[in-house]
Design a protein around this motif. Sequence first.
Motif, PDB file in Angstrom:
ATOM      1  N   ILE A 220       0.833  -1.197   0.000  1.00 55.28           N
ATOM      2  CA  ILE A 220       0.000   0.000   0.000  1.00 55.28           C
ATOM      3  C   ILE A 220       0.870   1.249   0.000  1.00 55.28           C
ATOM      4  N   GLU A 221       0.520   2.200  -0.852  1.00 56.79           N
ATOM      5  CA  GLU A 221       1.164   3.510  -0.856  1.00 56.79           C
ATOM      6  C   GLU A 221       0.092   4.560  -0.560  1.00 56.79           C
ATOM      7  N   TRP A 222       0.328   5.367   0.432  1.00 59.10           N
ATOM      8  CA  TRP A 222      -0.667   6.363   0.835  1.00 59.10           C
ATOM      9  C   TRP A 222      -0.474   7.644   0.027  1.00 59.10           C
ATOM     10  N   THR A 223      -0.731   7.510  -1.253  1.00 57.90           N
ATOM     11  CA  THR A 223      -0.602   8.644  -2.168  1.00 57.90           C
ATOM     12  C   THR A 223      -1.862   8.760  -3.015  1.00 57.90           C
ATOM     13  N   GLY A 224      -2.072   9.946  -3.544  1.00 55.59           N
ATOM     14  CA  GLY A 224      -3.230  10.153  -4.396  1.00 55.59           C
ATOM     15  C   GLY A 224      -3.155   9.344  -5.678  1.00 55.59           C
ATOM     16  N   ALA A 225      -1.958   9.194  -6.236  1.00 57.32           N
ATOM     17  CA  ALA A 225      -1.791   8.430  -7.467  1.00 57.32           C
ATOM     18  C   ALA A 225      -2.138   6.960  -7.253  1.00 57.32           C
ATOM     19  N   ALA A 227      -4.177   5.693  -4.907  1.00 53.63           N
ATOM     20  CA  ALA A 227      -5.625   5.583  -4.704  1.00 53.63           C
ATOM     21  C   ALA A 227      -6.369   5.714  -6.028  1.00 53.63           C
ATOM     22  N   THR A 228      -5.926   6.618  -6.885  1.00 51.91           N
ATOM     23  CA  THR A 228      -6.548   6.780  -8.199  1.00 51.91           C
ATOM     24  C   THR A 228      -6.404   5.519  -9.031  1.00 51.91           C
ATOM     25  N   ALA A 229      -5.233   4.884  -8.951  1.00 54.42           N
ATOM     26  CA  ALA A 229      -5.001   3.661  -9.713  1.00 54.42           C
ATOM     27  C   ALA A 229      -5.906   2.532  -9.229  1.00 54.42           C
ATOM     28  N   VAL A 230      -6.098   2.428  -7.906  1.00 54.07           N
ATOM     29  CA  VAL A 230      -6.986   1.393  -7.370  1.00 54.07           C
ATOM     30  C   VAL A 230      -8.411   1.597  -7.862  1.00 54.07           C
ATOM     31  N   VAL A 231      -8.866   2.837  -7.805  1.00 55.74           N
ATOM     32  CA  VAL A 231     -10.221   3.144  -8.292  1.00 55.74           C
ATOM     33  C   VAL A 231     -10.340   2.857  -9.784  1.00 55.74           C
ATOM     34  N   ALA A 232      -9.303   3.189 -10.543  1.00 58.28           N
ATOM     35  CA  ALA A 232      -9.325   2.944 -11.990  1.00 58.28           C
ATOM     36  C   ALA A 232      -9.416   1.453 -12.294  1.00 58.28           C
ATOM     37  N   ILE A 233      -8.672   0.632 -11.543  1.00 55.94           N
ATOM     38  CA  ILE A 233      -8.711  -0.811 -11.766  1.00 55.94           C
ATOM     39  C   ILE A 233     -10.082  -1.371 -11.432  1.00 55.94           C
ATOM     40  N   LEU A 234     -10.621  -0.986 -10.277  1.00 54.26           N
ATOM     41  CA  LEU A 234     -11.945  -1.486  -9.893  1.00 54.26           C
ATOM     42  C   LEU A 234     -13.014  -0.997 -10.855  1.00 54.26           C
TER      43      LEU A 234
END
Length: 334
Positions: A220-225, A227-234
């Motif tokens: 886990i990386e606590w960065t905006g990038a 989090a954006t990537a996780v949302v994009a994948i889902l």
Amino acid sequence: MSSLFAGLCWPDYGVRRCHEVCHPQSGLCLVDHQYHRRQGMSEKGRFGQFLSRLGPGLVTGAADDDPSGIGTHSQVGAQFGYGLSWTFLFSFPLMVAIQEVAAEIGRVTGAGIARNLRRHYPRWLLVSMVSLLLVANIINLGADLAAMGAAVGLLIGGPLGLYTLLFGVVCVAAEIWMSYERYSAILKWTTLSLFAYVAVVMVAQVPWGEALTSLVVPRIEWTGAYATAVVAILGTTISPYLFFWQAGQEIEEQKRHHVKPLCLTPKEAGPELKRIRIDTLTGMAFSSIVSLAIVFATAATLHANGVRDIETSAQAAEALRPIAGQFGTGTAHH
């Protein structure tokens, strides 16, 4: 009884060996040759029977790896390497559950998701859901067609806008004038093209220890990038248009086979729901494997060589060069 004949039933074999009904005193038995032929066909055709069960679920899973989805997975692999691989294992049961529900809605009711919304929910909810779906589909379709046009441009050069327009015309013409049976068969077999990414992973010198560990041990990386990537994948993996797609294709399959919805023929529910589960599990597993292969391929090629930001289709296509050379650029958009 024409297929049965009398013969000797030796004690060492009996019913267990030859599927015979034997007389206990005379040793005479009847052999059912049709049984043996059926058994032979069943054993030889099990894989064929499995393939014949695949349809809406497999095509839906392959559709999940569309050009825009491939672009997303390529960006993730290039930027984060193997670090987000765990999201595909996490999302797999979610994909299977929601897609199976969507398929069962179509098969049980004989109506798509939109029609069921109209039947059971307020009109404003139906209009809102369909409007959102329409906007998302138009944007997604435009991105897919543009990526396909760009793929042709990478191969032969020329006007990308013209290629995009031609792809759109061909797709519309195929859906209007081609029969569903033939069109669905073409979609089913073109899913094989996605194995190109599995092939490239085999030759891309992937560090399998690191790659497989990332599947079960999240970094886990606590960065905006991140989090954006996780949302994009889902968002790419669990897409609303896929719910409507699989439910609609189940309805088309009903019409093709001239069968009634399960709400009218409940005795057929057992084998049909089993078919849907096998089809959906296979399709979503196929989709997840291909998605992982894309991430692994771009991580082993682009990320490993310092390419962290993908902005063009040409950069994403570099992941296929180890196996396809200069023509690998087109496969990235299949």
